[in-house]
Design a protein around this motif. Structure first.
Motif, mmCIF file in Angstrom:
data_model
loop_
_atom_site.group_PDB
_atom_site.id
_atom_site.type_symbol
_atom_site.label_atom_id
_atom_site.label_comp_id
_atom_site.label_asym_id
_atom_site.label_seq_id
_atom_site.Cartn_x
_atom_site.Cartn_y
_atom_site.Cartn_z
ATOM 1 N N GLY A 20 36.370 43.789 37.667
ATOM 2 C CA GLY A 20 36.608 42.668 38.565
ATOM 3 C C GLY A 20 38.041 42.193 38.644
ATOM 4 N N SER A 23 39.585 42.930 42.121
ATOM 5 C CA SER A 23 39.008 42.030 43.129
ATOM 6 C C SER A 23 39.607 40.638 43.022
ATOM 7 C CB SER A 23 37.490 41.965 42.969
ATOM 8 O OG SER A 23 36.912 43.230 43.224
ATOM 9 N N GLN A 24 39.817 40.167 41.801
ATOM 10 C CA GLN A 24 40.421 38.851 41.600
ATOM 11 C C GLN A 24 41.863 38.834 42.085
ATOM 12 O OE1 GLN A 24 39.909 37.891 37.449
ATOM 13 N NE2 GLN A 24 37.725 37.512 37.657
ATOM 14 N N GLN A 27 41.841 38.835 45.881
ATOM 15 C CA GLN A 27 41.467 37.511 46.387
ATOM 16 C C GLN A 27 42.633 36.537 46.270
ATOM 17 O OE1 GLN A 27 38.090 35.694 44.451
ATOM 18 N NE2 GLN A 27 38.119 33.935 45.800
#
Length: 88
Positions: A20, A23-24, A27
């Motif tokens: 993740g 993805s973080q 974002q």
């Protein structure tokens, strides 16, 4: 500001991949772009790299093929339209 943000590179150490982190980071980059009133975020990645599927999973669309590009390898130009952070 012309409203287009660019991701030059987004790299995650192999031991942290699939946890993740990427993805973080993505974002966060998108939020920074929206805060700067950008409506599109763009990037280039290898046509045969796992990163291409990662970006597609996050809503990025291939806009162009960059044949025989960096290091004589094929790349793609991808982008994503961002929703505004502006108050409605």
């Amino acid at each position: 500001n012309v409203g287009v943000a660019t991701i030059d590179s987004l790299l995650v150490h192999y031991e942290l991949q699939r946890k993740g982190v990427g993805s973080q980071l993505l974002q966060m980059a998108e939020e920074k772009a929206k805060d700067a009133n950008c409506h599109i975020i763009r990037l280039e990645t290898g046509d045969d790299w796992a990163a291409k599927k990662f970006y597609e999973k996050h809503g990025y669309t291939q806009r162009a093929e960059l044949k025989n590009y960096y290091g004589k390898r094929d790349f793609v130009l991808m982008d994503k339209v961002l929703e505004s952070n502006a108050a409605v």
